[in-house]
Write a protein that holds these residues in place. Structure first.
Motif, short mmCIF file in Angstrom:
data_model
loop_
_atom_site.label_atom_id
_atom_site.label_comp_id
_atom_site.label_asym_id
_atom_site.label_seq_id
_atom_site.Cartn_x
_atom_site.Cartn_y
_atom_site.Cartn_z
N PHE B 354 1.02 -1.32 0.03
CA PHE B 354 0.00 -0.05 0.15
C PHE B 354 0.69 1.47 0.08
CE2 PHE B 354 -3.91 -2.22 2.14
CZ PHE B 354 -4.32 -2.53 0.62
N GLN B 355 2.28 1.35 0.55
CA GLN B 355 2.74 2.54 0.56
C GLN B 355 3.78 2.60 -0.46
OE1 GLN B 355 1.81 1.72 3.83
NE2 GLN B 355 2.27 -0.31 3.30
N SER B 356 3.89 1.70 -1.33
CA SER B 356 4.84 1.65 -2.43
C SER B 356 4.56 2.81 -3.55
CB SER B 356 5.20 0.47 -3.29
OG SER B 356 5.15 -0.53 -2.21
N GLY B 357 3.35 3.50 -3.29
CA GLY B 357 2.78 4.40 -4.37
C GLY B 357 1.88 3.98 -5.27
N MET B 358 1.06 3.02 -5.23
CA MET B 358 0.26 2.67 -6.10
C MET B 358 -0.96 3.57 -6.06
SD MET B 358 -1.83 -0.72 -4.75
CE MET B 358 -0.76 -1.82 -4.30
N GLY B 363 -5.34 0.41 -5.07
CA GLY B 363 -5.03 0.30 -3.61
C GLY B 363 -6.69 -0.29 -3.22
N ASN B 422 -6.84 0.17 4.39
CA ASN B 422 -5.69 0.85 4.04
C ASN B 422 -5.26 2.02 4.71
OD1 ASN B 422 -4.24 2.15 1.80
ND2 ASN B 422 -5.42 0.94 0.50
N ALA B 423 -6.06 2.90 5.35
CA ALA B 423 -5.56 4.20 5.96
C ALA B 423 -5.00 3.73 7.31
CB ALA B 423 -6.91 4.86 6.20
N ASP B 425 -3.58 0.74 7.79
CA ASP B 425 -2.47 0.01 7.54
C ASP B 425 -1.13 0.80 7.30
OD1 ASP B 425 -1.01 -2.36 6.75
OD2 ASP B 425 -0.55 -1.08 4.85
N ILE B 426 -1.45 2.12 6.52
CA ILE B 426 -0.38 2.96 6.06
C ILE B 426 0.46 3.40 7.27
CG2 ILE B 426 0.19 5.34 5.49
CD1 ILE B 426 -1.74 4.83 3.20
N PHE B 427 -0.36 3.51 8.56
CA PHE B 427 0.14 4.10 9.78
C PHE B 427 0.93 2.89 10.51
CE2 PHE B 427 -0.74 4.48 14.67
CZ PHE B 427 0.26 5.02 14.78
N HIS B 429 1.94 -0.15 9.11
CA HIS B 429 2.77 -1.01 8.03
C HIS B 429 4.49 -0.84 8.59
CE1 HIS B 429 3.90 -2.92 4.33
NE2 HIS B 429 5.02 -1.99 4.53
N ASP B 430 5.04 -2.03 8.61
CA ASP B 430 6.38 -1.85 9.20
C ASP B 430 6.64 -1.59 10.37
OD1 ASP B 430 8.02 -3.04 7.02
OD2 ASP B 430 7.78 -1.11 5.87
#
Lengths: 313, 600
Positions: B354-358, B363, B422-423, B425-427, B429-430
């Protein structure tokens, strides 16, 4: 054991509250369902534990209504989460028109940041409060990820392309900035901070730096250094198209398609000049791959952008 | 043992080599895979404990190793650490041995730390969970439970095991090459992995790729064998819809393996070529794209997650009816739920990126397909509950582990929804939230499934029962220590604690978490050492355990109708199947179970 323990990091962007609200909803749903299931397991374990070897339970091979219920309820719930999450996602993806632009280049193991006014910073990003900021990001080596927990934002920087992200800080102060994507031996030492200031303090900071040449001026120097103007001069019969006023516009390509001139297109045209040639020109431009760094590319891009605002060559 | 009578069905003499080493017998190959997986479990666990040590006590000498007299006095440690961060690359003087190079003064260096977490994940995923669930139980159970003599291709089966051994040896060799082992995370994202300059790792990464390519060949041989055997060699009367659910799960997993592994294998081949032959599949200089790897890896990687969890689901579906003395609730729904999980597994890989800029539309597509996974997962969970409902539940040790599996899978499944969204996950993620999630699914799910399976089928595999007291101690230590280890990781992740960081104390805002990190590490050590009880129990019981009856759990499926341990060729007479596998507590019958080979 836990000194001043906080569940979430501070909320310091317009996005943070929205993300946290959805997060709390998901926690509520998860706690409800796991409690329900654990409660049922516990009740069944007590109620139906074996009391005698020959007691025979009733066979229940299935029960359509019940099965439909536990298929449809989760489906409805996840669709609510989907719509809610997707709304935040689309909002967080598209930067507002008035967003201030900042350019970021990641490299092992630091963040190099350039402001349009020419200030450059390493591992620090100064921004004004209550002002949308759009980051255009690239990397010199491997994948990194720009992560500010207090803003609830994170975006990878990927070799070979620009990625963008935006946020609007709602609080002044210093916030942690990290690389979230594992990027090699000293990944964990790639630490920085975002300094959010009142607009006045930010202006002071802008005028205080040593490097006061605006980015587009540095870009213009690089433009000449790479001799771009020999072909891209703003006069008729040049070998290459004029770059004045093209940024943000749609231009026709040789193959009949058209493309909007943005950061990505400029980058591609410098590194892969023959992949999308403007209509009416020959594919004669050599590649600048390996000669121009990501940092210089962003400067040149800033210069070309400035030409769109009515500057001239 | 005077087992001369057991050789009635074998016409040829078996030497030690043909019985225990180059065995064509699916049961022995299953045991070989089990042994292989358990040995690798010890190694993978040791690596995890070293990672945990560093996270709780960063840059402090490891116990035992650090106390060895080969190392400096403790007072010199600080001086040494100051130099370490600046000079990590220049520590290759020849007077250092393997240990002092990787852990000078007993302290794990950043480069070695990165290799540790990379290899922990690689070993656990590819060399522990897959070999035990798919290799050991797939081999042991499929022919016995569908009522046939052996696999369709016994020689291929043997080869599949020994190729897996070669893969493991290549992987182990990586620890000893100059530059150290692969240190790019088990996900191996290029350009970090495609160019030695970025990590300083040269042959470690190459061997990592080559080993996984070889292992892919082994899995491919296994999966072809499973599919062929299940489709063609079922006993008379064993229709597809009479198959035990564990066989269904292994069948679906074999299909996933067949389709997913070649994708990984080709991605790895490209990576090796990029590293050694100068190709540029993932290198932008030559027109490649690092995102290509992420697409290929996760196109394999998400089905891989189901490869790890589906057999454990099958195992729980097998054990819960036996000890609830009730038919499984919604047999068909269980089969369809597994099939739809397998299908959905193919169209959700983008949620890892999701954060690779798709493009956000793409997404959102991946987001909705991922959300839908909640439905078959909910069906399975509630069907297990439905099976317990109104049962006559015996809390035997396989049952306890199966219920633990269901409970931990619930937590792991629900935390998955956070990542699908998504929203949020962006927070997260990793961060450690992801680490908590994967461990709830793979440890809480797959490994508890493995425990349940070992306890349940051990009597049939080795003809002896496992020690019940040790098994209970192991279970309670595991379930408590597991939750103490992994539940707080959710909180770390939400607090912004990233994964794959060498020293959390470098971060001002993570210093509040020091206490929690120490607590997690102590729990992890309890969890790790608790597994020694399991290993001791398994090895001791295999030789000295109480002799098992043919059908100690009074179960219906075919393997319990075979002698214990099953002879070469499995069944004394070829079995015929008369009904489904979960006919427990049939009304108007004396016994509360009805083996599949008996007419109603």
């Amino acid at each position: 054991m836990f000194k001043e323990f906080k569940f979430f990091p501070e909320q310091a962007s317009t996005l943070a509250g929205e993300v946290d609200l959805l997060f709390y909803f998901l926690i509520a749903v998860s706690v409800f369902f796991s409690s329900l299931i654990f409660f049922l397991i516990y009740v069944f374990a007590v109620r139906y534990r074996r009391r005698s070897e020959d007691e025979k339970p009733q066979q229940i091979p299935g029960m359509l209504k019940l099965e439909l219920a536990w298929s449809i309820i989760p489906l409805i719930l996840t669709m609510i989460v989907f719509v809610w999450g997707a709304t935040i996602y689309f909002d967080s993806y598209t930067p507002p028109k008035d967003a201030m632009e900042v350019y970021v280049v990641g490299k092992q193991w630091m963040w190099h940041i350039q402001h349009p006014t020419g200030q450059r910073e390493i591992n620090e990003l100064h921004i004004p409060v209550n002002q949308p900021v759009k980051l255009t990001m690239a990397t010199e080596d491997v994948i990194h990820s720009f992560y500010v927990p207090a803003f609830r934002v994170k975006k990878d920087v990927v070799p070979g392309r620009y990625t963008t992200m935006w946020f609007e800080a709602t609080k002044t102060g210093e916030f942690h900035l990290f690389c979230a994507e594992y990027c090699g031996t000293k990944h964990s030492a790639m630490i920085g901070k975002v300094v959010v200031q009142e607009p006045a303090a930010y202006q002071d900071w802008l005028s205080g730096g040593t490097q006061n040449e605006p980015l587009e001026v540095i870009g213009e120097k690089k433009f000449q250094q790479f001799a771009c103007q020999t072909c891209h001069a703003d006069k008729p019969n040049s070998r290459g198209p004029s770059l004045v006023g093209i940024f943000g516009e749609s231009i026709k390509l040789q193959n009949g398609q058209s493309v909007v001139v943005d950061e990505e297109y400029i980058r591609e045209s410098v590194l892969e000049p023959n992949s999308k040639v403007a209509a009416g020109y020959k594919p004669v431009m050599p590649t600048f791959k390996g000669q121009v760094s990501e940092v210089s590319l962003l400067q040149i891009t800033a210069y070309i952008k400035s030409l769109a605002k009515g500057g001239s060559n | 043992m005077s087992e001369a009578s057991a050789t009635v069905h074998t016409t040829h003499e078996q030497t030690f080599v043909s019985k225990y080493i180059i065995s064509f017998d699916h049961k022995m190959i299953g045991k070989q895979f089990l042994m292989y997986g358990l040995i690798m479990l010890l190694l993978g666990g040791a690596l995890a404990l070293m990672v945990r040590w560093q996270l709780a006590y960063p840059e402090k000498p490891l116990p035992l190793i650090g106390a060895s007299e080969n190392y400096l006095e403790n007072s010199e440690v600080t001086t040494f650490m100051d130099g370490l961060w600046d000079n990590w690359l220049s520590q290759d003087s020849d007077d250092q041995n393997w240990l002092t190079k990787r852990m000078p003064v007993g302290i794990i260096t950043p480069a070695f730390y990165n290799a540790l977490f990379t290899m922990h994940a690689t070993i656990m995923v590819f060399f522990v969970v897959m070999p035990i669930l798919v290799g050991a139980f797939g081999n042991f159970l499929i022919p016995l439970m569908i009522g046939t003599k052996d696999m369709a291709f016994p020689a291929l089966n043997m080869l599949s095991f020994w190729v897996a051994v070669i893969a493991a040896l290549i992987m182990m060799a990586g620890f000893f090459v100059p530059g150290g082992h692969a240190a790019t995370g088990w996900t191996g994202y290029p350009p970090l992995s495609s160019d030695p300059t970025w990590t300083g790792v040269d042959w470690g990464q190459n061997l990592w790729c080559i080993s996984l390519i070889v292992l892919g060949v082994s899995s491919l041989m296994g999966s072809i064998n499973y599919i062929t055997t299940i489709l063609n060699m079922r006993a008379p009367g064993m229709t597809l819809m009479r198959m035990p659910l564990v066989i269904w799960s292994l069948f679906i997993v074999a299909i996933l393996l067949l389709l997913a592994l070649p994708v990984l294998t080709s991605a790895l081949a490209m990576l090796v070529l990029d590293r050694l032959a100068g190709t540029t599949f993932f290198n932008i200089e030559g027109g490649g794209d690092p995102l290509l790897w992420q697409h290929l890896f996760w196109f394999f990687g998400h089905p891989e997650v189901y490869i790890l969890i589906l057999p454990a689901m099958g195992i729980a579906s097998e054990i819960i009816p036996v000890f609830a003395r009730k038919p499984i609730f919604g047999y068909k729904a269980m089969v369809y739920a597994m099939a739809s999980l397998a299908f959905l597994g193919w169209i959700v890989w983008g949620h890892h990126m999701f954060q690779s800029g798709m493009n956000p539309t793409l997404g959102a597509t991946f987001m909705i397909s991922t959300m839908v996974i909640a439905v078959p997962s909910a069906i399975k969970t509630f069907n297990w509950l439905g099976t317990l409902w109104g049962g006559n539940i015996k809390f035997s040790i396989p049952m306890l582990n199966s219920i633990a599996f269901v409970s931990m899978f619930v937590i792991g499944g629900l935390s998955g929804i956070f990542m699908a969204s998504n929203a949020v996950d962006i927070f997260i993620h990793d961060t450690y939230f992801i680490v908590a999630h994967i461990h709830y699914v793979v440890f809480g799910g797959s490994i508890f499934g493995i425990f349940a399976a070992v306890y349940y089928w051990f009597p049939k595999m080795f003809g002896r029962m496992m020690n019940n007291k040790f098994a209970h101690i192991h279970f309670w230590i595991s379930i408590v220590a597991f939750n103490c280890t992994f539940f707080p990781m959710h909180i770390l992740g939400v607090g912004g604690h990233m994964r794959r960081i060498y020293n959390p104390m470098q971060y001002e805002f993570l210093q509040n978490f020091e206490g929690m990190n120490i607590f997690i590490t102590l729990s992890a050590f309890v969890l790790g050492f608790g597994q020694l009880i399991f290993l001791y129990n398994a090895f001791y019981s295999a030789f000295k355990g109480k002799k098992a009856e043919d059908n100690p759990w009074k179960a219906n499926t075919l393997e319990w109708s075979a002698p214990t341990p099953p002879p070469h060729g499995n069944f004394l007479t070829p079995p015929t199947v008369y009904h489904g596998p979960y006919e427990y507590s049939v009304p108007d019958m004396e016994e509360d179970f009805l083996p599949q080979i008996e007419k109603r």
